[in-house]
Design a protein around this motif. Sequence first.
Motif, PDB file in Angstrom:
ATOM      1  N   THR A  50     -48.319 -20.231 -28.217  1.00  0.00           N
ATOM      2  CA  THR A  50     -46.885 -20.146 -28.005  1.00  0.00           C
ATOM      3  C   THR A  50     -46.525 -18.786 -27.438  1.00  0.00           C
ATOM      4  O   THR A  50     -47.347 -17.861 -27.430  1.00  0.00           O
ATOM      5  CB  THR A  50     -46.120 -20.350 -29.319  1.00  0.00           C
ATOM      6  OG1 THR A  50     -46.521 -19.318 -30.240  1.00  0.00           O
ATOM      7  CG2 THR A  50     -46.415 -21.701 -29.924  1.00  0.00           C
ATOM      8  N   SER A  51     -45.331 -18.678 -26.965  1.00  0.00           N
ATOM      9  CA  SER A  51     -44.842 -17.404 -26.446  1.00  0.00           C
ATOM     10  C   SER A  51     -43.327 -17.394 -26.530  1.00  0.00           C
ATOM     11  O   SER A  51     -42.710 -18.394 -26.906  1.00  0.00           O
ATOM     12  CB  SER A  51     -45.290 -17.204 -24.996  1.00  0.00           C
ATOM     13  OG  SER A  51     -44.570 -18.083 -24.156  1.00  0.00           O
ATOM     14  N   SER A  52     -42.756 -16.273 -26.157  1.00  0.00           N
ATOM     15  CA  SER A  52     -41.299 -16.161 -26.210  1.00  0.00           C
ATOM     16  C   SER A  52     -40.634 -17.048 -25.178  1.00  0.00           C
ATOM     17  O   SER A  52     -39.422 -17.221 -25.197  1.00  0.00           O
ATOM     18  CB  SER A  52     -40.886 -14.705 -26.002  1.00  0.00           C
ATOM     19  OG  SER A  52     -41.340 -14.246 -24.738  1.00  0.00           O
ATOM     20  N   SER A  53     -41.407 -17.637 -24.278  1.00  0.00           N
ATOM     21  CA  SER A  53     -40.822 -18.520 -23.273  1.00  0.00           C
ATOM     22  C   SER A  53     -40.696 -19.954 -23.758  1.00  0.00           C
ATOM     23  O   SER A  53     -40.252 -20.822 -23.030  1.00  0.00           O
ATOM     24  CB  SER A  53     -41.663 -18.490 -22.005  1.00  0.00           C
ATOM     25  OG  SER A  53     -42.942 -19.025 -22.254  1.00  0.00           O
ATOM     26  N   TYR A  54     -41.078 -20.211 -24.990  1.00  0.00           N
ATOM     27  CA  TYR A  54     -40.971 -21.549 -25.536  1.00  0.00           C
ATOM     28  C   TYR A  54     -39.544 -21.860 -25.968  1.00  0.00           C
ATOM     29  O   TYR A  54     -38.760 -20.966 -26.286  1.00  0.00           O
ATOM     30  CB  TYR A  54     -41.903 -21.720 -26.737  1.00  0.00           C
ATOM     31  CG  TYR A  54     -43.239 -22.325 -26.369  1.00  0.00           C
ATOM     32  CD1 TYR A  54     -44.163 -21.590 -25.636  1.00  0.00           C
ATOM     33  CD2 TYR A  54     -43.567 -23.622 -26.745  1.00  0.00           C
ATOM     34  CE1 TYR A  54     -45.384 -22.143 -25.293  1.00  0.00           C
ATOM     35  CE2 TYR A  54     -44.789 -24.174 -26.411  1.00  0.00           C
ATOM     36  CZ  TYR A  54     -45.685 -23.429 -25.686  1.00  0.00           C
ATOM     37  OH  TYR A  54     -46.895 -23.970 -25.337  1.00  0.00           O
ATOM     38  N   ARG A  73     -41.498 -27.022 -26.468  1.00  0.00           N
ATOM     39  CA  ARG A  73     -41.832 -27.195 -25.064  1.00  0.00           C
ATOM     40  C   ARG A  73     -41.750 -25.835 -24.392  1.00  0.00           C
ATOM     41  O   ARG A  73     -41.160 -24.890 -24.916  1.00  0.00           O
ATOM     42  CB  ARG A  73     -40.878 -28.166 -24.362  1.00  0.00           C
ATOM     43  CG  ARG A  73     -39.481 -27.624 -24.172  1.00  0.00           C
ATOM     44  CD  ARG A  73     -38.566 -28.667 -23.498  1.00  0.00           C
ATOM     45  NE  ARG A  73     -39.105 -29.199 -22.282  1.00  0.00           N
ATOM     46  CZ  ARG A  73     -39.050 -28.578 -21.103  1.00  0.00           C
ATOM     47  NH1 ARG A  73     -38.486 -27.390 -21.007  1.00  0.00           N
ATOM     48  NH2 ARG A  73     -39.567 -29.151 -20.025  1.00  0.00           N
ATOM     49  N   HIS A  74     -42.356 -25.754 -23.210  1.00  0.00           N
ATOM     50  CA  HIS A  74     -42.266 -24.526 -22.425  1.00  0.00           C
ATOM     51  C   HIS A  74     -40.883 -24.381 -21.834  1.00  0.00           C
ATOM     52  O   HIS A  74     -40.189 -25.375 -21.581  1.00  0.00           O
ATOM     53  CB  HIS A  74     -43.294 -24.566 -21.290  1.00  0.00           C
ATOM     54  CG  HIS A  74     -44.697 -24.402 -21.745  1.00  0.00           C
ATOM     55  ND1 HIS A  74     -45.245 -23.195 -22.086  1.00  0.00           N
ATOM     56  CD2 HIS A  74     -45.671 -25.324 -21.918  1.00  0.00           C
ATOM     57  CE1 HIS A  74     -46.507 -23.378 -22.439  1.00  0.00           C
ATOM     58  NE2 HIS A  74     -46.791 -24.654 -22.354  1.00  0.00           N
ATOM     59  N   ASP A  75     -40.504 -23.138 -21.638  1.00  0.00           N
ATOM     60  CA  ASP A  75     -39.302 -22.810 -20.868  1.00  0.00           C
ATOM     61  C   ASP A  75     -38.031 -23.219 -21.597  1.00  0.00           C
ATOM     62  O   ASP A  75     -37.886 -22.950 -22.776  1.00  0.00           O
ATOM     63  CB  ASP A  75     -39.387 -23.470 -19.491  1.00  0.00           C
ATOM     64  CG  ASP A  75     -38.498 -22.760 -18.484  1.00  0.00           C
ATOM     65  OD1 ASP A  75     -38.300 -23.285 -17.375  1.00  0.00           O
ATOM     66  OD2 ASP A  75     -37.981 -21.676 -18.812  1.00  0.00           O
ATOM     67  N   TYR A  76     -37.105 -23.855 -20.932  1.00  0.00           N
ATOM     68  CA  TYR A  76     -35.786 -24.088 -21.499  1.00  0.00           C
ATOM     69  C   TYR A  76     -35.766 -25.340 -22.357  1.00  0.00           C
ATOM     70  O   TYR A  76     -36.675 -26.165 -22.298  1.00  0.00           O
ATOM     71  CB  TYR A  76     -34.762 -24.222 -20.370  1.00  0.00           C
ATOM     72  CG  TYR A  76     -33.370 -23.821 -20.778  1.00  0.00           C
ATOM     73  CD1 TYR A  76     -32.354 -24.755 -20.880  1.00  0.00           C
ATOM     74  CD2 TYR A  76     -33.073 -22.496 -21.068  1.00  0.00           C
ATOM     75  CE1 TYR A  76     -31.078 -24.394 -21.258  1.00  0.00           C
ATOM     76  CE2 TYR A  76     -31.794 -22.123 -21.449  1.00  0.00           C
ATOM     77  CZ  TYR A  76     -30.809 -23.071 -21.549  1.00  0.00           C
ATOM     78  OH  TYR A  76     -29.551 -22.701 -21.931  1.00  0.00           O
TER      79      TYR A  76
END
Length: 123
Positions: A28-32, A99-102
């Motif tokens: 995971t990352s902060s873009s999730y 999910r990724h991104d927005y």
Amino acid sequence: QVQLIESGGGLVQAGGSLRLSCAVSGRTSSSYAMGWFRQAPGKEREFVAAMRWSADSTYYADSVKGRFTISRDNAKSTVYLQMNSLKPEDTAVYYCAARHDYYYTQGYEYPYWGQGTQVTVSS
């Protein structure tokens, strides 16, 4: 791969509160983006709340706005759903999704799901 494990469900009287937790592990990352969904018996799954992991934006279904709050704890890699003023119609299995991104309000946009936790609100 991302793993999600929900907890915190239970039985509560109408007007009461519960806090659901979703422990997040894996890549995971902060873009999730994280979402909470629910499914009541005989009904379709519905969107409840969502946020970006960066916490720069949140979004709620009209049915829970003002009563539910989505938040996260970076140190614990956990997303929460604080549910106040619960109603019998909030009874459902609650799922955490990622999910990724927005974020989106459609469940099919989320590739990662937890196993769900039951919330029952008695009248």
